[in-house]
Scaffold this motif. Structure first.
Motif, PDB file in Angstrom:
ATOM      1  N   GLY A 123       0.776  -1.230   0.000  1.00  0.00           N
ATOM      2  CA  GLY A 123       0.000   0.000   0.000  1.00  0.00           C
ATOM      3  C   GLY A 123       0.805   1.275   0.000  1.00  0.00           C
ATOM      4  N   ALA A 124       2.111   1.196  -0.273  1.00  0.00           N
ATOM      5  CA  ALA A 124       2.938   2.403  -0.289  1.00  0.00           C
ATOM      6  C   ALA A 124       2.581   3.277  -1.489  1.00  0.00           C
ATOM      7  CB  ALA A 124       4.418   2.028  -0.347  1.00  0.00           C
ATOM      8  N   GLY A 125       2.537   4.560  -1.272  1.00  0.00           N
ATOM      9  CA  GLY A 125       2.268   5.488  -2.370  1.00  0.00           C
ATOM     10  C   GLY A 125       3.508   5.832  -3.151  1.00  0.00           C
ATOM     11  N   TYR A 142      17.952   3.560 -11.826  1.00  0.00           N
ATOM     12  CA  TYR A 142      16.815   4.104 -11.084  1.00  0.00           C
ATOM     13  C   TYR A 142      15.884   4.904 -12.012  1.00  0.00           C
ATOM     14  CZ  TYR A 142      19.898   2.946  -7.225  1.00  0.00           C
ATOM     15  OH  TYR A 142      20.726   2.284  -6.363  1.00  0.00           O
ATOM     16  N   GLU A 143      16.478   5.691 -12.907  1.00  0.00           N
ATOM     17  CA  GLU A 143      15.653   6.466 -13.839  1.00  0.00           C
ATOM     18  C   GLU A 143      14.875   5.539 -14.765  1.00  0.00           C
ATOM     19  OE1 GLU A 143      18.415   9.077 -15.682  1.00  0.00           O
ATOM     20  OE2 GLU A 143      18.573  10.408 -13.930  1.00  0.00           O
ATOM     21  N   ASP A 144      15.523   4.452 -15.182  1.00  0.00           N
ATOM     22  CA  ASP A 144      14.842   3.495 -16.051  1.00  0.00           C
ATOM     23  C   ASP A 144      13.690   2.808 -15.325  1.00  0.00           C
ATOM     24  OD1 ASP A 144      14.776   2.239 -18.662  1.00  0.00           O
ATOM     25  OD2 ASP A 144      15.420   0.398 -17.686  1.00  0.00           O
ATOM     26  N   LEU A 145      13.808   2.676 -14.004  1.00  0.00           N
ATOM     27  CA  LEU A 145      12.751   2.074 -13.206  1.00  0.00           C
ATOM     28  C   LEU A 145      11.654   3.065 -12.831  1.00  0.00           C
ATOM     29  CD1 LEU A 145      14.887  -0.158 -10.811  1.00  0.00           C
ATOM     30  CD2 LEU A 145      13.338  -0.960 -12.606  1.00  0.00           C
ATOM     31  N   GLY A 146      11.818   4.336 -13.236  1.00  0.00           N
ATOM     32  CA  GLY A 146      10.776   5.321 -13.000  1.00  0.00           C
ATOM     33  C   GLY A 146      11.010   6.268 -11.844  1.00  0.00           C
ATOM     34  N   PHE A 147      12.197   6.238 -11.245  1.00  0.00           N
ATOM     35  CA  PHE A 147      12.514   7.190 -10.183  1.00  0.00           C
ATOM     36  C   PHE A 147      12.801   8.563 -10.775  1.00  0.00           C
ATOM     37  CE2 PHE A 147      13.116   3.293  -7.876  1.00  0.00           C
ATOM     38  CZ  PHE A 147      12.814   3.603  -6.553  1.00  0.00           C
ATOM     39  N   ALA A 148      12.451   9.593 -10.043  1.00  0.00           N
ATOM     40  CA  ALA A 148      12.718  10.974 -10.460  1.00  0.00           C
ATOM     41  C   ALA A 148      13.272  11.754  -9.273  1.00  0.00           C
ATOM     42  CB  ALA A 148      11.440  11.638 -10.973  1.00  0.00           C
ATOM     43  N   GLU A 163      12.610   9.579  -5.958  1.00  0.00           N
ATOM     44  CA  GLU A 163      11.361   8.978  -5.524  1.00  0.00           C
ATOM     45  C   GLU A 163      10.618   8.407  -6.728  1.00  0.00           C
ATOM     46  OE1 GLU A 163       8.540  10.640  -2.285  1.00  0.00           O
ATOM     47  OE2 GLU A 163       7.724  11.369  -4.182  1.00  0.00           O
ATOM     48  N   LYS A 164       9.916   7.310  -6.510  1.00  0.00           N
ATOM     49  CA  LYS A 164       9.056   6.708  -7.535  1.00  0.00           C
ATOM     50  C   LYS A 164       7.652   6.585  -6.970  1.00  0.00           C
ATOM     51  CE  LYS A 164       8.210   2.378 -10.059  1.00  0.00           C
ATOM     52  NZ  LYS A 164       8.015   2.931 -11.420  1.00  0.00           N
ATOM     53  N   LEU A 165       6.674   7.159  -7.676  1.00  0.00           N
ATOM     54  CA  LEU A 165       5.286   7.015  -7.276  1.00  0.00           C
ATOM     55  C   LEU A 165       4.796   5.644  -7.713  1.00  0.00           C
ATOM     56  CD1 LEU A 165       3.885  10.540  -8.221  1.00  0.00           C
ATOM     57  CD2 LEU A 165       4.707   9.741  -6.009  1.00  0.00           C
ATOM     58  N   LEU A 166       4.009   5.006  -6.860  1.00  0.00           N
ATOM     59  CA  LEU A 166       3.526   3.661  -7.128  1.00  0.00           C
ATOM     60  C   LEU A 166       2.021   3.683  -7.369  1.00  0.00           C
ATOM     61  CD1 LEU A 166       5.437   1.711  -4.331  1.00  0.00           C
ATOM     62  CD2 LEU A 166       6.111   2.013  -6.718  1.00  0.00           C
ATOM     63  N   GLU A 167       1.572   2.795  -8.232  1.00  0.00           N
ATOM     64  CA  GLU A 167       0.140   2.635  -8.461  1.00  0.00           C
ATOM     65  C   GLU A 167      -0.419   1.685  -7.417  1.00  0.00           C
ATOM     66  OE1 GLU A 167      -0.629   1.333 -12.380  1.00  0.00           O
ATOM     67  OE2 GLU A 167       0.357   3.033 -13.349  1.00  0.00           O
ATOM     68  N   ALA A 168      -1.569   2.024  -6.892  1.00  0.00           N
ATOM     69  CA  ALA A 168      -2.202   1.169  -5.886  1.00  0.00           C
ATOM     70  C   ALA A 168      -2.678  -0.124  -6.524  1.00  0.00           C
ATOM     71  CB  ALA A 168      -3.381   1.899  -5.243  1.00  0.00           C
ATOM     72  N   LEU A 169      -2.448  -1.230  -5.869  1.00  0.00           N
ATOM     73  CA  LEU A 169      -2.965  -2.507  -6.337  1.00  0.00           C
ATOM     74  C   LEU A 169      -4.458  -2.597  -6.024  1.00  0.00           C
ATOM     75  CD1 LEU A 169      -0.157  -4.950  -5.218  1.00  0.00           C
ATOM     76  CD2 LEU A 169      -0.526  -3.966  -7.482  1.00  0.00           C
ATOM     77  N   PRO A 170      -5.217  -3.353  -6.812  1.00  0.00           N
ATOM     78  CA  PRO A 170      -6.645  -3.493  -6.535  1.00  0.00           C
ATOM     79  C   PRO A 170      -6.883  -3.956  -5.095  1.00  0.00           C
ATOM     80  CG  PRO A 170      -6.089  -4.473  -8.668  1.00  0.00           C
ATOM     81  CD  PRO A 170      -4.802  -4.110  -8.017  1.00  0.00           C
ATOM     82  N   GLY A 171      -7.814  -3.295  -4.431  1.00  0.00           N
ATOM     83  CA  GLY A 171      -8.157  -3.704  -3.074  1.00  0.00           C
ATOM     84  C   GLY A 171      -7.363  -2.997  -1.991  1.00  0.00           C
ATOM     85  N   THR A 172      -6.396  -2.125  -2.384  1.00  0.00           N
ATOM     86  CA  THR A 172      -5.617  -1.413  -1.373  1.00  0.00           C
ATOM     87  C   THR A 172      -6.452  -0.290  -0.783  1.00  0.00           C
ATOM     88  OG1 THR A 172      -3.584  -1.868  -2.558  1.00  0.00           O
ATOM     89  CG2 THR A 172      -3.521  -0.095  -0.935  1.00  0.00           C
ATOM     90  N   PRO A 173      -6.666  -0.235   0.525  1.00  0.00           N
ATOM     91  CA  PRO A 173      -7.459   0.837   1.129  1.00  0.00           C
ATOM     92  C   PRO A 173      -6.835   2.193   0.853  1.00  0.00           C
ATOM     93  CG  PRO A 173      -7.048  -0.947   2.710  1.00  0.00           C
ATOM     94  CD  PRO A 173      -6.193  -1.208   1.525  1.00  0.00           C
ATOM     95  N   THR A 174      -7.671   3.180   0.569  1.00  0.00           N
ATOM     96  CA  THR A 174      -7.155   4.515   0.260  1.00  0.00           C
ATOM     97  C   THR A 174      -6.329   5.063   1.404  1.00  0.00           C
ATOM     98  OG1 THR A 174      -9.108   4.931  -1.102  1.00  0.00           O
ATOM     99  CG2 THR A 174      -7.816   6.851  -0.413  1.00  0.00           C
ATOM    100  N   THR A 180       4.018  11.030  -0.025  1.00  0.00           N
ATOM    101  CA  THR A 180       4.871  11.254  -1.192  1.00  0.00           C
ATOM    102  C   THR A 180       5.585  12.575  -0.999  1.00  0.00           C
ATOM    103  OG1 THR A 180       3.174  12.452  -2.430  1.00  0.00           O
ATOM    104  CG2 THR A 180       3.169  10.043  -2.616  1.00  0.00           C
ATOM    105  N   ALA A 181       6.327  13.013  -2.022  1.00  0.00           N
ATOM    106  CA  ALA A 181       7.095  14.256  -1.901  1.00  0.00           C
ATOM    107  C   ALA A 181       6.197  15.443  -1.610  1.00  0.00           C
ATOM    108  CB  ALA A 181       7.881  14.498  -3.194  1.00  0.00           C
TER     109      ALA A 181
END
Length: 395
Positions: A123-125, A142-148, A163-174, A180-181
């Motif tokens: 559930g990490a953002g 890191y840049e190739d993995l989406g870190f900025a 930092e890399k923003l992550l997409e919430a997996l289905p079912g993750t409580p808000t 985040t930054a």
């Protein structure tokens, strides 16, 4: 019929693996050297880092420790720690390390990918890390993995916060998403990924630390140390490796040859070393400069007798004159020592010309002088010189 493709490594979570202390020790010794605060053994590390090498399970009890193990191999090839969120802050990547002989096989990427997946599932953002600006290879990964790059939470010169923003997996409580930054509270200083900063004395500011260690924050040397396969030793025998040996003899080093040393003779010696590497008798590490040229080398020779299999000899530690002053000698030595310890050797020996500059390196790295033999070997000019024997216990 084509053989099935083997995976680069199997990733598992295990903070209690018996091979983890050796990985963490190698990581911290190399990084202390690259920061300009070298120590000879784990006993000389700052207390927090030493605790990790002594009892990783306790040091990372709240964190996720991932190991990469090669197909059929009992010893881990690399590790990464995903530090659990603290005080609402995002989880942080720490201790990303791959053994030199296993690099450029996608293992670092595999470890990072698994760590990011674990963070997202929890559930990490976002996930964050720090890295020195002078490390182009980790930065590219890191840049190739989406870190900025994000606003810094550590003001030491040359240290980047990513930092890399992550997409919430289905079912993750808000409400389960971590900060985040944009919504982060004031952060505590972070340790630099791939090059950990030394512990600061209480109340010491980043500027004061830089004044205490003038090269702090300058990043790691551009040279890359990696283990060479037998085929790579053969490929480099006639050029880079021969050039290192010729340069050492020209500079007066007592390494088994008289001056002038012909390049063909030096290449022949390395061809023989390649045969030994193929038989598992000799292992070779080389330092590669930014242009790909070899800038240093060291070899580790395993004792062949049944009653000496716990022992190895460090030989041919050479750094080209054009590359000296960058800590390459100590970095090469540290790689050989760490590999020796990780593969079960308990004792290392070497010999060097008495009163040579190399003696300062070995003494500073925790080696003990066992004795001196007068007129043991001739220098390149043919003059007999005394030799000092050294040993170092591992573990």
């Amino acid at each position: 019929m084509n053989a099935p493709i083997q995976p680069a490594a199997v990733i598992e979570e295990n903070r209690s693996h018996p091979g983890l202390p050796a990985l963490l020790t190698a990581y911290h010794l190399v990084n202390q050297e690259r920061k300009g605060t070298p120590v000879a053994t784990a006993a000389g590390l700052p207390a927090a880092y030493r605790a990790e090498t002594e009892d990783p399970a306790a040091a990372f009890a709240a964190d996720t420790v991932l190991l990469a193990t090669g197909p059929g191999g009992p010893l881990p090839l690399g590790c990464v720690v995903l530090r659990a969120p603290r005080e609402g802050r995002a989880p942080e990547v720490k201790r990303l390390w791959v053994t030199p002989g296993a690099r450029r096989r996608g293992i670092a990427r595999a470890l990072m990918t698994e760590a990011l997946g674990r963070a997202s599932a929890a559930g990490a953002g976002a996930v964050r890390l720090t890295v020195w600006a002078g490390r182009p290879e980790p930065l590219a990964l890191y840049e190739d993995l989406g870190f900025a790059t994000v606003p810094s939470w550590d003001d030491r010169p040359g240290l980047l916060c990513l930092e890399k923003l992550l997409e919430a997996l289905p079912g993750t409580p808000t409400g389960a998403r971590t900060e985040t930054a944009e919504n982060r509270p004031t952060a505590t200083p972070a340790e630099g990924l791939m090059e950990e900063p030394a512990d600061r004395p209480a109340g010491e500011s980043p500027r004061e630390r830089t004044e205490r260690h003038p090269d702090a924050g300058a990043g790691q040397p551009a040279d890359r140390v990696a283990r060479l396969t037998a085929d790579e030793v053969r490929r480099h025998a006639a050029d880079g490796l021969a050039a290192l040996l010729v340069d050492a003899v020209d500079d007066g080093a007592s390494v088994g040859f008289l001056a002038p040393l012909e390049a063909a003779v030096a290449a022949s010696w390395w061809s023989g070393a390649a045969e030994e590497a193929e038989r598992g008798v000799r292992e070779v590490w080389a330092a590669h400069g930014p242009d790909g040229r070899l800038t240093g080398v060291v070899t580790l020779v395993r004792a062949g007798t049944a009653n000496g299999r716990h022992r190895g000899e460090v030989s041919r530690l050479l750094v080209h004159r054009s590359a000296r002053g960058r800590g390459l000698g100590r970095a090469l030595l540290a790689e050989a020592e760490a590999h020796a310890a990780a593969t079960g050797l308990a004792l290392l020996v070497l010999d060097t010309r008495t009163d040579s500059p190399a003696e300062r390196l070995y003494r500073g790295a925790g080696w003990t002088a066992a004795g001196t033999i007068p007129d043991f070997a001739a220098d390149p000019a043919g003059v007999p010189r005394a030799t000092t024997l050294y040993y170092k216990r591992l573990g």
